[in-house]
Design a protein around this motif. Structure first.
Motif, short mmCIF file in Angstrom:
data_model
loop_
_atom_site.label_atom_id
_atom_site.label_comp_id
_atom_site.label_asym_id
_atom_site.label_seq_id
_atom_site.Cartn_x
_atom_site.Cartn_y
_atom_site.Cartn_z
N GLY A 83 5.63 -9.14 -1.67
CA GLY A 83 4.86 -8.14 -2.42
C GLY A 83 3.69 -7.63 -1.60
N GLY A 84 2.98 -8.57 -1.00
CA GLY A 84 1.84 -8.22 -0.17
C GLY A 84 2.24 -7.39 1.04
N LYS A 99 8.80 -4.26 -7.63
CA LYS A 99 7.56 -4.00 -8.37
C LYS A 99 6.46 -3.51 -7.45
N ALA A 100 6.48 -3.95 -6.21
CA ALA A 100 5.45 -3.54 -5.27
C ALA A 100 5.72 -2.15 -4.73
N GLY A 101 6.88 -1.59 -5.06
CA GLY A 101 7.15 -0.21 -4.67
C GLY A 101 8.20 -0.03 -3.59
N VAL A 144 4.87 -5.43 1.32
CA VAL A 144 5.25 -4.08 0.87
C VAL A 144 4.02 -3.24 0.60
N SER A 145 3.07 -3.81 -0.16
CA SER A 145 1.84 -3.06 -0.50
C SER A 145 1.07 -2.66 0.75
N ALA A 146 1.03 -3.57 1.70
CA ALA A 146 0.27 -3.29 2.91
C ALA A 146 0.94 -2.24 3.78
N THR A 147 2.27 -2.17 3.69
CA THR A 147 3.02 -1.27 4.56
C THR A 147 3.17 0.14 3.98
N LEU A 148 3.28 0.25 2.67
CA LEU A 148 3.54 1.54 2.04
C LEU A 148 2.62 2.69 2.47
#
Lengths: 124, 222
Positions: B17-18, B47-49, B20-24
């Motif tokens: 999750g982390g 869920k993280a996108g 994905v969020s950091a990379t988006l």
């Protein structure tokens, strides 16, 4: 021919039985022609050596190996190594094929999921 | 220029999750390849996108990367970046990896942890050196961090590359493919974030031995 040893008799019976089973499997189409032929050669060859062990002794002396049975053992081990190598390579090939199937399933499923939830989503 | 990140993941529900969020923020899409995880990796990633592509059974890192690349190409990516799902990579350094490709100087960019050597435990440095030497002897190309999971590929490079490895030996196989397909490769320094968690994963000595065996087999395959 000198007196037949007990071992030769037992081995011959076992090999004849194996031969019979192999022919049956070929008749039932459980195994294909190539497999059948390979086993046929193996069983008949073994039968030959069991009935006439002197053959191995003569071949051994020709090649500089002391005993016939030693020669047979050396050859058997070499063949086994080669067969194992072939099996391992085949397994690797199967792994690649499995991945292809799993990948196709994954990409298909993803395409359907994203099309269902959002028709405008990129076609992954 | 469409940049898509590919994150192969196996049982990383706590970290993915982390990642994905950091990379988006730096890419147009993140594709997480859920390699048959038995936990909630896929859901967490979604869920993280991220867009999640799922293997029904675990096939290994190489297979996951291959699937991720196929998915990214289908989504129209011009540049594909791979990164680890365990949080070992600094997402913003992604831009440094993409730059040489964007400028047209390289087809493949490998993030190297060994150009600066910051923060890497000694036994990992040694293991990497051994990996680099073996890669050089088997495939004739030397890179400073052959086992790095942080890489960028142009669309053309991705289409040219054939991945046959299923497991961890894919890192070395990618290097070999670069040479075989005559792709231009560049190296860019990256920081490795080592936590107790990420150290327990990755290449142990036993995995290294198994990897070497698979690589040797592949050498005779082609």
């Amino acid at each position: 021919m000198p007196a037949i040893l007990g071992f030769q008799l037992v081995a011959a019976v076992v090999l004849l039985f194996a031969l019979y089973r192999t022919v049956r499997k070929f008749r039932d189409r459980t195994i294909d022609v190539r497999r059948f032929f390979s086993w046929l050669v193996l069983w008949l060859g073994a039968l030959l050596l069991v009935v006439w062990p002197n053959l191995t002794s003569r071949a051994a002396r020709l090649l500089g190996v002391t005993r016939g049975v030693d020669l047979v053992t050396y050859l058997a081990v070499m063949i086994l190594f080669y067969l194992v190598f072939r099996v391992l390579v085949k397994i690797d090939s199967l792994e690649q094929e499995i991945t292809k199937v799993v990948r196709a399933m994954a990409l298909k499923e993803t395409g359907e999921v994203y099309k269902k939830s959002d028709p405008t989503a990129p076609n992954v | 220029m469409k940049i898509i990140a590919v994150v192969p993941a196996f049982c990383e529900e706590t970290k993915v999750g982390g990642v994905v969020s950091a990379t988006l923020p730096f890419v147009d899409a993140v594709i997480v390849v859920d390699d048959g995880s038995v936990d909630h990796t896929g859901e967490v990633a979604r869920k993280a996108g991220a867009q999640v592509v799922r293997h029904v059974v675990n096939r290994g890192l190489g297979a996951a990367i291959g699937t991720g690349m196929a998915a990214a190409l289908a989504a129209g990516a011009d540049v594909i970046v791979t990164l680890d799902a365990d949080g070992q990579h600094e997402a913003k350094e992604l831009l440094n990896l993409v730059a040489p490709i964007a400028r047209g100087h390289a087809d493949v960019v490998i993030g190297s942890r060994l150009l600066t050597r910051r923060g890497m435990p000694l036994h990992r440095v040694l293991a990497n050196h051994i990996g680099n030497i073996i890669t050089f002897f088997l495939f004739g190309i030397f890179v400073t961090d052959s086992q790095s999971g942080f890489r960028a590929f142009s669309r053309h490079a991705t289409q040219m590359i054939e991945i046959r490895s299923n497991r961890m030996e894919v890192s070395s196989e990618l290097i070999a493919e670069i040479r075989r397909k005559s792709l231009r490769v560049a190296e860019v320094p990256i920081t490795a974030i080592y936590t107790e968690y990420s150290l327990s994963k990755g290449q142990s000595f036993c995995v290294g031995l198994r990897t070497m065996y698979h690589l040797l087999l592949r050498r005779f395959d082609r």
